[in-house]
Scaffold this motif. Structure first.
Motif, PDB file in Angstrom:
ATOM      1  N   ARG A  57       1.006  -0.537  -0.080  1.00 21.89           N
ATOM      2  CA  ARG A  57      -0.136  -0.227  -0.666  1.00 21.89           C
ATOM      3  C   ARG A  57       0.887   1.209  -0.195  1.00 21.89           C
ATOM      4  NH1 ARG A  57      -2.515  -3.434   4.286  1.00 21.89           N
ATOM      5  NH2 ARG A  57      -4.245  -3.746   3.531  1.00 21.89           N
ATOM      6  N   PRO A  58       1.632   1.443  -0.848  1.00 26.94           N
ATOM      7  CA  PRO A  58       2.113   2.501  -1.223  1.00 26.94           C
ATOM      8  C   PRO A  58       1.555   3.972  -1.241  1.00 26.94           C
ATOM      9  CG  PRO A  58       2.467   1.537  -3.383  1.00 26.94           C
ATOM     10  CD  PRO A  58       1.525   0.714  -2.222  1.00 26.94           C
ATOM     11  N   ALA A  59       2.287   5.146  -0.788  1.00 31.55           N
ATOM     12  CA  ALA A  59       0.617   6.168  -0.959  1.00 31.55           C
ATOM     13  C   ALA A  59       2.150   7.259  -1.272  1.00 31.55           C
ATOM     14  CB  ALA A  59       0.830   6.316  -0.070  1.00 31.55           C
ATOM     15  N   LEU A  60       1.588   8.957  -1.230  1.00 25.95           N
ATOM     16  CA  LEU A  60       2.573   9.656  -1.778  1.00 25.95           C
ATOM     17  C   LEU A  60       1.359  11.491  -0.650  1.00 25.95           C
ATOM     18  CD1 LEU A  60       2.929  10.520  -5.246  1.00 25.95           C
ATOM     19  CD2 LEU A  60       4.399   9.226  -3.460  1.00 25.95           C
ATOM     20  N   LEU A  61       2.198  11.542   0.594  1.00 26.33           N
ATOM     21  CA  LEU A  61       1.853  13.554   0.934  1.00 26.33           C
ATOM     22  C   LEU A  61       2.636  14.154   1.041  1.00 26.33           C
ATOM     23  CD1 LEU A  61       0.445  13.783   3.423  1.00 26.33           C
ATOM     24  CD2 LEU A  61       2.451  13.330   5.028  1.00 26.33           C
ATOM     25  N   VAL A  62       1.796  14.866  -0.510  1.00 27.01           N
ATOM     26  CA  VAL A  62       2.718  15.745  -0.444  1.00 27.01           C
ATOM     27  C   VAL A  62       2.628  17.057   0.197  1.00 27.01           C
ATOM     28  CG1 VAL A  62       2.711  17.766  -1.913  1.00 27.01           C
ATOM     29  CG2 VAL A  62       2.389  14.677  -2.367  1.00 27.01           C
ATOM     30  N   GLY A  63       4.017  18.082   0.798  1.00 25.88           N
ATOM     31  CA  GLY A  63       2.930  19.498   1.373  1.00 25.88           C
ATOM     32  C   GLY A  63       3.834  20.470   0.570  1.00 25.88           C
ATOM     33  N   MET A  64       4.277  21.591   1.544  1.00 29.22           N
ATOM     34  CA  MET A  64       4.787  23.202   0.500  1.00 29.22           C
ATOM     35  C   MET A  64       5.362  22.696  -0.429  1.00 29.22           C
ATOM     36  SD  MET A  64       5.995  24.454   3.390  1.00 29.22           S
ATOM     37  CE  MET A  64       5.328  24.540   5.139  1.00 29.22           C
ATOM     38  N   ARG A  65       6.970  21.699   0.424  1.00 32.20           N
ATOM     39  CA  ARG A  65       7.470  22.466  -1.153  1.00 32.20           C
ATOM     40  C   ARG A  65       7.102  21.556  -2.330  1.00 32.20           C
ATOM     41  NH1 ARG A  65       9.671  23.422   3.778  1.00 32.20           N
ATOM     42  NH2 ARG A  65      10.071  21.479   4.406  1.00 32.20           N
ATOM     43  N   GLY A  66       6.182  20.022  -2.193  1.00 34.52           N
ATOM     44  CA  GLY A  66       5.635  19.933  -3.771  1.00 34.52           C
ATOM     45  C   GLY A  66       5.269  21.023  -4.465  1.00 34.52           C
ATOM     46  N   ALA A  67       4.647  22.041  -3.834  1.00 39.13           N
ATOM     47  CA  ALA A  67       3.738  22.447  -4.479  1.00 39.13           C
ATOM     48  C   ALA A  67       4.494  23.464  -5.374  1.00 39.13           C
ATOM     49  CB  ALA A  67       2.621  23.718  -3.594  1.00 39.13           C
ATOM     50  N   ASP A  68       5.597  23.620  -5.198  1.00 44.10           N
ATOM     51  CA  ASP A  68       6.522  24.920  -5.980  1.00 44.10           C
ATOM     52  C   ASP A  68       6.594  23.878  -7.752  1.00 44.10           C
ATOM     53  OD1 ASP A  68       8.157  25.735  -3.792  1.00 44.10           O
ATOM     54  OD2 ASP A  68       9.795  24.560  -3.821  1.00 44.10           O
ATOM     55  N   PRO A  69       6.444  25.211  -8.300  1.00 45.98           N
ATOM     56  CA  PRO A  69       6.452  24.813  -9.837  1.00 45.98           C
ATOM     57  C   PRO A  69       6.482  23.673 -10.797  1.00 45.98           C
ATOM     58  CG  PRO A  69       6.127  26.919  -9.179  1.00 45.98           C
ATOM     59  CD  PRO A  69       6.620  26.426  -8.588  1.00 45.98           C
ATOM     60  N   ASP A  70       8.379  23.845 -10.467  1.00 47.15           N
ATOM     61  CA  ASP A  70       9.263  22.395 -10.931  1.00 47.15           C
ATOM     62  C   ASP A  70       8.766  21.099  -9.961  1.00 47.15           C
ATOM     63  OD1 ASP A  70       9.599  23.943 -12.697  1.00 47.15           O
ATOM     64  OD2 ASP A  70      12.280  24.431 -11.663  1.00 47.15           O
ATOM     65  N   SER A  71       8.374  21.443  -8.948  1.00 41.10           N
ATOM     66  CA  SER A  71       8.389  20.128  -7.750  1.00 41.10           C
ATOM     67  C   SER A  71       7.197  19.374  -8.438  1.00 41.10           C
ATOM     68  CB  SER A  71       8.447  19.993  -6.390  1.00 41.10           C
ATOM     69  OG  SER A  71       9.437  21.585  -6.168  1.00 41.10           O
ATOM     70  N   CYS A  72       6.061  20.647  -9.005  1.00 42.70           N
ATOM     71  CA  CYS A  72       4.375  19.941  -9.011  1.00 42.70           C
ATOM     72  C   CYS A  72       4.767  19.535 -10.347  1.00 42.70           C
ATOM     73  CB  CYS A  72       3.935  20.984  -9.131  1.00 42.70           C
ATOM     74  SG  CYS A  72       1.180  20.849  -9.260  1.00 42.70           S
ATOM     75  N   GLN A  73       5.327  19.716 -11.791  1.00 42.02           N
ATOM     76  CA  GLN A  73       5.060  18.518 -12.110  1.00 42.02           C
ATOM     77  C   GLN A  73       6.087  17.717 -12.600  1.00 42.02           C
ATOM     78  OE1 GLN A  73       7.033  21.645 -15.465  1.00 42.02           O
ATOM     79  NE2 GLN A  73       7.304  20.348 -16.912  1.00 42.02           N
ATOM     80  N   ALA A  74       6.791  17.595 -11.833  1.00 42.31           N
ATOM     81  CA  ALA A  74       7.927  16.212 -11.802  1.00 42.31           C
ATOM     82  C   ALA A  74       6.841  15.110 -11.011  1.00 42.31           C
ATOM     83  CB  ALA A  74       9.090  16.509 -11.007  1.00 42.31           C
ATOM     84  N   LEU A  75       6.198  15.507 -10.005  1.00 44.23           N
ATOM     85  CA  LEU A  75       5.136  14.926  -9.089  1.00 44.23           C
ATOM     86  C   LEU A  75       4.166  14.484  -9.952  1.00 44.23           C
ATOM     87  CD1 LEU A  75       3.923  14.242  -6.183  1.00 44.23           C
ATOM     88  CD2 LEU A  75       2.680  16.062  -6.483  1.00 44.23           C
ATOM     89  N   ARG A  76       3.741  15.185 -10.800  1.00 41.07           N
ATOM     90  CA  ARG A  76       2.390  14.759 -11.576  1.00 41.07           C
ATOM     91  C   ARG A  76       2.507  13.905 -12.300  1.00 41.07           C
ATOM     92  NH1 ARG A  76      -0.695  21.045 -13.261  1.00 41.07           N
ATOM     93  NH2 ARG A  76      -1.969  20.787 -10.712  1.00 41.07           N
ATOM     94  N   SER A  77       4.208  13.771 -13.275  1.00 34.33           N
ATOM     95  CA  SER A  77       4.794  13.186 -13.424  1.00 34.33           C
ATOM     96  C   SER A  77       4.462  11.774 -13.033  1.00 34.33           C
ATOM     97  CB  SER A  77       5.856  13.607 -14.432  1.00 34.33           C
ATOM     98  OG  SER A  77       6.130  14.211 -15.331  1.00 34.33           O
TER      99      SER A  77
END
Length: 560
Positions: free
Chosen positions: A208-228
């Protein structure tokens, strides 16, 4: 006007303005005074646009919002004594919630620094308690370098507030020393390849792997990489409040909600049951690990530009330190072809359905009392806004319902104060959003209590010609305190407020004001307000009587 000639002696105040220009600052928020007027005088000839505010705390809130929305430190410019002291709450909020801000604070002449004289105080000592960096210039030749140091401190991880104390005699003194290069902080590289490979192995072996995303995951480049990463793997994602919007509409099936207030929400279930939980850009101030991680032995992976804050409830098995976007991109490459089990996909679907059921049950719910259901109001607001809108939410009971039910699909479009939980931020934040996101819808929401913390800036908004809509959830009390008192003591104390006339208040400042009584009236009035130029206020009566029941699903002491 171009920056001054490096060889020509000018007031150090002008050199500070040159630094602001070089740093890409577009707006300066402040309240003038005699000890800082040399900088105000320099701004009359060149530099960023000056926004004169009604109170220094609100100026700091606006600067903080600029920092959060653009990544470039917002700037606040104030005078000595109470002008500097009034910044404390705004700088504390920005520093806790990691919004980059630079405060330029006037001070008495150096000769008066230790005297009991007009507006004399140890400003640096005060500011150090609410910033990550405070400098006090003592010579005109170090004015520019101290200002540059403040910008680099504010923009460096963890981002936050920085301050420079500027004695009046130093500002007036001539200097040839200046720095006109921007000198940005270079980005980090990806985490080590071997460590990324180990994380990939952990995720592949997990049930059961899962991702918990916080504030620095919302930076533009980080967000784009997360979505990929999510698109390639199908991993479920839970957002913190500061990460609201990192999951796009195209990835909706992977969104399991936000965590921060409630027990046993779909997001809490997914986080709680994950055998490998990958946190991305997560900071403990967003959601204390004690509230969500009862098993310190389970496998947690920390992906961030900062080391983990290890405590009894947060002990990562692996840490990927480096540029978050680069680390996520490399991790995605190691997880190509990952397939979640049928059982886990069914569990995710169950929680997705639970998330939808919460929305569908509340959408058009009406109550017997005179006030409207706050959830139904939140969902009507959500229906009328598109993905380009920026929504700033104040603290109060309205915060509970916005955090739980208001969905956005782009990061930093839904703004919360979930570090200090500061009253009065919504209206100044909305004003800043109007400046840096012109031509897009901007809405702020607050309770009737929080609104009056910063309502005087409505004059500033009309003077600047800003267009936004502010929605007031009215119950004439400090309800978020009140319902907690009922749970603790069986009664309320010190929370009752009086009614006031929003329509007349708005008119006094040249804005529009409305008071509604039904959900349909709210929807139609909201559409009208969103189409109007200038600020509009909508007063909405709400019924918070069920908040004590709702509190059964809150963590202990989630608020102050």
């Amino acid at each position: 006007m171009a920056p001054t000639n490096p060889g020509e002696p000018v007031r150090s105040a002008q050199k500070i303005v040159d630094v602001l220009t070089a740093q890409g600052v577009e707006y300066i928020f402040g309240v003038p005074g005699a000890k800082i007027d040399a900088v105000y005088d320099a701004l009359a000839d060149s530099g960023p646009q000056l926004v004169v505010c009604r109170q220094e705390q609100n100026a700091a809130f606006m600067a903080g919002a600029v920092g959060r929305l653009t990544g470039i430190p917002g700037v606040v410019l104030v005078t000595s004594g109470p002008g500097t002291a009034n910044l404390a709450t705004g700088l504390l909020t920005a520093n806790t919630e990691q919004d980059p801000v630079v405060a330029l604070c006037g001070a008495v002449r150096r000769v008066d620094r230790l005297k009991r004289t007009h507006q004399s105080m140890d400003a640096a000592a005060l500011l150090r308690t609410v910033t990550k960096f405070t400098g006090e210039i003592n010579d005109p030749d170090n004015a520019a370098e101290a200002t540059v140091a403040a910008f680099r401190a504010a923009a460096g991880e963890p981002r936050g507030a920085a301050a420079v104390v500027l004695p009046a005699d130093v500002l007036a003194a001539p200097t040839t020393a200046g720095i006109t290069a921007r000198l940005p902080i270079p980005p980090l590289a990806s985490a080590p390849t071997a460590a990324i490979a180990k994380v990939g192995e952990l995720v592949r072996a997990a049930r059961r792997p899962a991702l918990l995303v916080g504030m620095r995951g919302a930076d533009p480049d980080s967000c784009q990489a997360l979505r990929s990463l999510v698109a390639a793997t199908g991993l479920p994602v839970v957002e913190t409040f500061q990460a609201a919007g990192v999951i796009s509409r195209a990835l909706e099936d992977n969104f399991l909600g936000r965590v921060g207030l409630f027990r046993n929400q779909p997001g809490d279930v997914i986080v709680g049951q994950a055998d490998v939980l990958v946190t991305i850009g997560y900071d403990a101030v967003e959601y204390d690990p004690e509230l969500w991680n009862n098993d310190a032995e389970r496998t947690v992976v920390h992906i961030d530009s900062l080391p983990a804050d290890v405590d009894n409830h947060y002990q990562p098995a692996l840490e990927l330190l480096g540029n978050v976007a680069a680390s996520l991109t490399a991790l995605t490459d190691t997880l190509v072809g990952l397939t979640l089990s049928d059982d886990y996909r069914n569990e995710i679907a169950i929680q997705r359905n639970a998330l939808s059921d919460m929305i569908n049950t509340a959408r058009d719910h009406t109550l017997d009392g005179p006030g409207l259901d706050p959830v139904a109001v939140v969902l009507r607001l959500r229906d009328e806004l598109d993905d380009t809108a920026t929504i700033a939410c104040d603290i109060g009971s309205v915060y509970i319902f916005m955090a739980r039910h208001f969905r956005v699909y782009e990061p930093r479009r839904l703004l919360f104060s979930n570090g200090q939980q500061t009253l009065g931020v919504a209206l100044p934040w909305a004003m800043a959003a109007c400046l840096v996101r012109p031509g897009t819808p901007v809405v702020s929401v607050s309770g009737d209590g929080g609104f009056l913390f910063s309502a005087q800036e409505l004059e500033t908004a009309t003077r600047l010609g800003l267009t936004f809509t502010h929605v007031i959830f009215r119950d004439n009390s400090y309800d978020m305190v009140g319902f907690q008192e009922v749970l603790k003591y069986g009664r309320k104390s010190g929370v009752q407020l009086a009614d006031y006339d929003i329509v007349s208040y708005a008119a006094a400042f040249g804005a529009r004001g409305y008071r509604v009584n039904t959900l349909d009236e709210f929807s139609s009035t909201l559409r009208r307000a969103l189409a109007e130029n200038g600020p509009s206020l909508i007063d909405v009566p709400v019924d918070y009587s069920r908040n004590t029941d709702l509190a059964a699903h809150l963590h202990d002491d989630p608020f102050e």
